[in-house]
Structure formats: C-alpha cells, structure tokens
Design an enzyme around this catalytic site. Sequence first.
Site, short mmCIF file in Angstrom:
data_model
loop_
_atom_site.label_atom_id
_atom_site.label_comp_id
_atom_site.label_asym_id
_atom_site.label_seq_id
_atom_site.Cartn_x
_atom_site.Cartn_y
_atom_site.Cartn_z
CE LYS A 94 -0.16 3.20 4.81
NZ LYS A 94 -0.10 3.32 6.26
CG HIS A 96 -5.73 1.92 5.15
ND1 HIS A 96 -5.30 2.86 6.06
CD2 HIS A 96 -4.72 1.04 5.00
CE1 HIS A 96 -4.07 2.54 6.44
NE2 HIS A 96 -3.70 1.43 5.81
N GLY A 155 2.75 2.31 10.76
CA GLY A 155 3.71 3.39 10.60
C GLY A 155 4.41 3.78 11.89
CB SER A 176 5.42 -1.83 11.96
OG SER A 176 5.05 -0.48 12.19
CD GLU A 226 -2.92 5.49 6.69
OE1 GLU A 226 -2.89 5.54 5.46
OE2 GLU A 226 -2.01 4.95 7.38
CD GLU A 252 -3.27 -2.41 7.19
OE1 GLU A 252 -2.17 -2.63 6.70
OE2 GLU A 252 -3.94 -1.39 6.94
CG ASN A 282 -1.73 1.26 1.36
OD1 ASN A 282 -1.76 2.07 0.43
ND2 ASN A 282 -2.39 1.42 2.51
P1 13P Z 1 3.20 0.33 7.65
O1 13P Z 1 3.70 -0.96 7.07
O2 13P Z 1 3.95 1.53 7.15
O3 13P Z 1 3.09 0.28 9.14
O4 13P Z 1 1.71 0.55 7.10
C1 13P Z 1 0.79 -0.47 7.20
C2 13P Z 1 -0.41 -0.10 6.42
O5 13P Z 1 -1.15 0.78 6.79
C3 13P Z 1 -0.64 -0.83 5.16
O6 13P Z 1 -1.92 -0.59 4.66
#
Ligand code: 13P
Length: 262
Positions: free
Chosen positions: A27, A115, A192, A226, A117, A186, A25
């Site tokens: 983002k 997601h 992150g 992560s 976010e 997640e 992803n």
């Molecule tokens: P990270 O791997 O950067 O923690 O992000 C995970 C994520 O949100 C994947 O959709």
Amino acid sequence: MPNMTDDKQMTAPQITRSQSLVMGNWKMNGSISFNNQLLNEIVAGVVSVSAANMTAQLVVCVPAPYLAQAQGRLAETPVQWGAQDVSVHAKGAYTGEVSASMLTDFGCCWVLVGHSERRTLHAESDELVAQKAQAALSAGLTPVVCVGESLQERDAGLAEAVIKRQLAPVLALGPDAVKRMVVAYEPVWAIGTGRTASAQQAQDIHAVIRRLLPSSDHTPVLYGGSVKPDNAKTLFAMPDIDGGLIGGASLVATDFLAIASQ
Ligand code: 13P
C-alpha cells in the site's frame, strides 16, 4: 515464476495453480531506507529457508516510485515485484497515471487491479477494473483482480452476488484472458481490521469464484484480509485457496516469510 505457455494474441503468461503464491501489498508505505532493509531481510530469509519450507512464489507490490529500487534489489533473486495499480491508457495526457508498459520497463510481472481501497476511495467501477486487467494483459503483466464485499453487503446476504457482479466484466474478457490472471478475494471487513474471515467463510467464497473460472488448473485465487503467521496455515490449507495477498504483515519480513512458509 508463473508457468508459461505459448500464446500468440497476448503476451502475459498463463498462471497455473501448481505453486502457491504469496503476494505482499505494501500500500502507501515505505521509504528508500525502510524498503532497503525490508527487501534485504526478505531476500536473506528466502535464501536461507530450505526449499522444502518455502515452496511459495513470493511477490512484493510496491508503490510505483520504488519500482526501480525493487528491481535493483530483487533482480536475480527468487522474489518478484509488482505494482498496485495501472492505467487503462497506453500513454498521453493522463496526469498522475502510470501505464502498463511503464511497469514492464521496471521489470514488473504483476499488478494489482481493483483493490477495494481503489474501488472505494477512487470510485473505480467493475468495468474500469476489467479494462485495467486487459491493459495489464496486453503489456504482458499478470493482473491480480481484487474482489470482496463490505460488511454491510455480507450482513445483507449479498456476498456472493457482489463477487459475481465484480467479476462479470472481467470474465467477459474471455477464458483465454482469465487463465492469465490471478483473483484475490479480500472481504473489505477483514482488511486491516485484524478480523479475518474464518477459513470456512473464505473457502465458501473461493469455491463460488472457482466455479465461475474457466479452468481448474489456472487462475489462482488468493485470500487477503488480516492474514498473519498464526492464521495463514489454516487458510492456505483450504482446497480453493491458492495463497494470500498480504497487507500489514508484508511490511514485517519475519511475518511475511512465516506466512509464505505455511
Ligand atoms: P491486511 O493484510 O493489512 O488486512 O490487508 C489486506 C490487503 O488489503 C492486501 O491487499
């Protein structure tokens, strides 16, 4: 490729758990030149790694403006591409939205929905996320339904309850629909932050999710948060973890490839 079985009502294929799935992803990251280099490195890596070391299906979920670039570079390669969101609407006066059929126009097979976010920053409800999953399925796309609890919810002992609440409207779409989806767990506190869930913490929630799903052969459940080359192996070894949804590490070809080779 997802394994396809025939269905008359929906065009999205059933997804089996027989092959692990590693999805990036991106983002809101990338540029034409950055993506070009990253995609070239990923493709070169996939092609050079022996089949024995790269058994996972790789997918990159890119920002919508770069779907054509992903299609141009990845068509005819083993790497597939997808989007990060989709509208519930088929077309019309919805400024800024992107419909499922627009995604399929660019060869997408996959789309993330819900997601954290988007749930947090765009106030997407559990019901809206389920509607997005349905819109994706109806266009022949495989929705990757993301779920996960916040740190506050985990600390309050609510992790399972939150996951069940988030999944309820998705499961209400029916077993036939759910067999055509992927679920990604997640935990928000692991995204992150560099603070990954332990393999056992992840497995515990994956087992809860697995028990809610209609079939033990379909609906892969991915872990995200992560995931890095040094923790992917332990996570992916857990019985109910079928692969990963990778954020930051998917922007570094060597890391993404190393994760996918675990
Ligand atoms: P990270 O791997 O950067 O923690 O992000 C995970 C994520 O949100 C994947 O959709």
